[in-house]
Design a protein around this motif. Structure first.
Motif, mmCIF file in Angstrom:
data_model
loop_
_atom_site.group_PDB
_atom_site.id
_atom_site.type_symbol
_atom_site.label_atom_id
_atom_site.label_comp_id
_atom_site.label_asym_id
_atom_site.label_seq_id
_atom_site.Cartn_x
_atom_site.Cartn_y
_atom_site.Cartn_z
ATOM 1 N N LEU A 4 0.812 -1.223 0.000
ATOM 2 C CA LEU A 4 0.000 0.000 0.000
ATOM 3 C C LEU A 4 0.841 1.267 0.000
ATOM 4 O O LEU A 4 0.269 2.369 -0.003
ATOM 5 C CB LEU A 4 -0.914 0.020 1.235
ATOM 6 N N LEU A 27 -0.077 4.757 -1.624
ATOM 7 C CA LEU A 27 -1.460 4.742 -2.105
ATOM 8 C C LEU A 27 -2.404 5.299 -1.043
ATOM 9 O O LEU A 27 -2.231 5.036 0.150
ATOM 10 C CB LEU A 27 -1.893 3.325 -2.474
ATOM 11 N N ARG A 28 -3.404 6.025 -1.500
ATOM 12 C CA ARG A 28 -4.420 6.561 -0.609
ATOM 13 C C ARG A 28 -5.780 6.493 -1.303
ATOM 14 O O ARG A 28 -5.869 6.360 -2.528
ATOM 15 C CB ARG A 28 -4.110 8.019 -0.223
ATOM 16 N N GLN A 70 -5.593 -0.287 -7.828
ATOM 17 C CA GLN A 70 -4.186 0.110 -7.764
ATOM 18 C C GLN A 70 -3.371 -0.885 -6.938
ATOM 19 O O GLN A 70 -2.235 -1.216 -7.292
ATOM 20 C CB GLN A 70 -4.084 1.508 -7.162
ATOM 21 N N VAL A 71 -3.951 -1.354 -5.845
ATOM 22 C CA VAL A 71 -3.252 -2.316 -5.004
ATOM 23 C C VAL A 71 -3.057 -3.640 -5.731
ATOM 24 O O VAL A 71 -1.949 -4.193 -5.782
ATOM 25 C CB VAL A 71 -4.029 -2.548 -3.690
ATOM 26 N N ARG A 116 -0.363 -4.213 -8.257
ATOM 27 C CA ARG A 116 0.984 -4.423 -7.712
ATOM 28 C C ARG A 116 1.174 -5.813 -7.118
ATOM 29 O O ARG A 116 2.282 -6.190 -6.748
ATOM 30 C CB ARG A 116 1.252 -3.421 -6.592
ATOM 31 N N PHE A 144 -9.171 2.186 -5.084
ATOM 32 C CA PHE A 144 -8.015 1.849 -4.255
ATOM 33 C C PHE A 144 -7.519 0.442 -4.560
ATOM 34 O O PHE A 144 -6.325 0.208 -4.800
ATOM 35 C CB PHE A 144 -8.405 1.981 -2.788
#
Length: 334
Positions: free
Chosen positions: A167, A170-171, A187-188, A191, A184
């Motif tokens: 994380l 990231l926000r 994006q997580v 990865r 969110f």
């Protein structure tokens, strides 16, 4: 991060009726070298004092307070304060079921993410999950329509424990009032490496709460789909889908969102003007794949007479007729 084993982040807003039960369900199984972060988001029902009392009673609890900014702002505050090697999000009106951490923590030493099952009201398991280790989410690409569109399991926050390093940077986007979890997580997950799946339901989700989409009346579903589309594409490309495959999944998702928006417009009371109704129906019924999805929803949810009427309106894109009906019935989203 790394001072504690696990950080559990709970955004709290006017949850006095459920917070004690929620916190107890976490603390009853939370390891001693872990922390529970209660982020009071400007509550007006006494939750601020309740958070402080829980922190005074248990050294694992930290109470954070901020002016009301919404769930995304509260989760961001929790992320900024978290000091655990692993991160979990829990909603203040939900509960953990026993055994989660003893099941999850051994696997997180060699996985970026622990993905677990959910139970709905009554404790009945919801949706299906694989069991065991998966080297990467790309190996599940054949089932992306199920995880990403039909169930939203990839989008949810409450069915995962994350490695904190995943994380980093990231926000949550505070501009979003819906789909902030999807934005969110896309994006997580883009990865993410190895994942461990446990289909056991360890989370009791309260989808009868006033804030749940099943009960709330919203008009922003179509806008949120457009806003989050780049993040969804980024995840799909990270998993190796080509442009045609990604476009097909996007069409499926757009159709699903169009059907959900029409369901809310037709099934919930509200105060929209005729023009506002018509504009929303026009958008939802514009693309052919969206009309097909809405038509499938109509066929599944209505008896013969209304099914014939709604079906004709959808096929012929009669947004004005649907808007007029909503006005006559006094139904829509605020």
């Amino acid at each position: 991060m790394g001072e504690f084993l696990l950080s559990v982040i709970v955004p709290v807003y006017n949850a006095a009726a459920t917070l004690n039960v929620c916190a107890a369900s976490i603390l009853n199984q939370l390891p001693q070298d872990s922390e529970l972060l209660l982020v009071d988001d400007g509550s007006t029902d006494g939750c601020a004092a309740l958070c402080d009392a829980l922190a005074a009673a248990d050294a694992r609890v930290r109470a954070l307070h901020q002016p009301n900014g919404g769930a995304s702002a509260a989760r961001n505050a929790g992320l900024a304060a978290a000091r655990g090697r692993y991160i979990q999000f829990v909603d203040a009106d939900d509960q953990l079921l026993p055994g989660l951490y003893s099941a999850a923590l051994p696997h997180l030493s060699h996985a970026d993410l622990f993905f677990f099952g959910i139970a709905g009201p009554g404790g009945l398991p919801r949706d299906r999950l694989p069991a065991g280790p998966v080297p990467g989410l790309a190996s599940l690409r054949a089932d992306f329509p199920y995880y990403l569109v039909k169930t939203g399991l990839f989008a949810a926050l409450y069915n995962k424990i994350y490695r904190a390093s995943l994380l980093r940077g990231l926000r949550f986007d505070p501009a979003l009032r819906i789909n902030e979890d999807l934005q969110f997580n896309m994006q997580v997950l883009a990865r993410c490496g190895a994942v461990f799946f446990d289909p056991t339901p360890y989370y009791l989700y309260n989808d009868t709460a006033d804030g749940s989409l099943s009960r709330r009346l919203r008009t922003d579903l179509l806008d949120a789909e457009v806003y989050t589309r780049p993040a969804v594409l980024g995840f799909l490309f990270a998993c190796g889908l080509n442009g045609e495959e990604a476009a097909a999944l996007l069409r499926l998702r757009q159709g699903n969102v169009a059907a959900a928006q029409c369901a809310l417009l037709l099934g919930r009371p509200g105060k929209l003007t005729f023009s506002q109704y018509r504009a929303l129906f026009s958008r939802a019924l514009g693309p052919a794949h969206c009309r097909a999805a809405v038509l499938a929803w109509v066929k599944q949810n209505y008896s013969a007479a209304p099914r014939a009427f709604y079906g004709a309106c959808v096929r012929l894109r009669l947004a004005g007729a649907l808007a007029a009906l909503c006005r006559l019935r006094g139904r829509s989203c605020p």
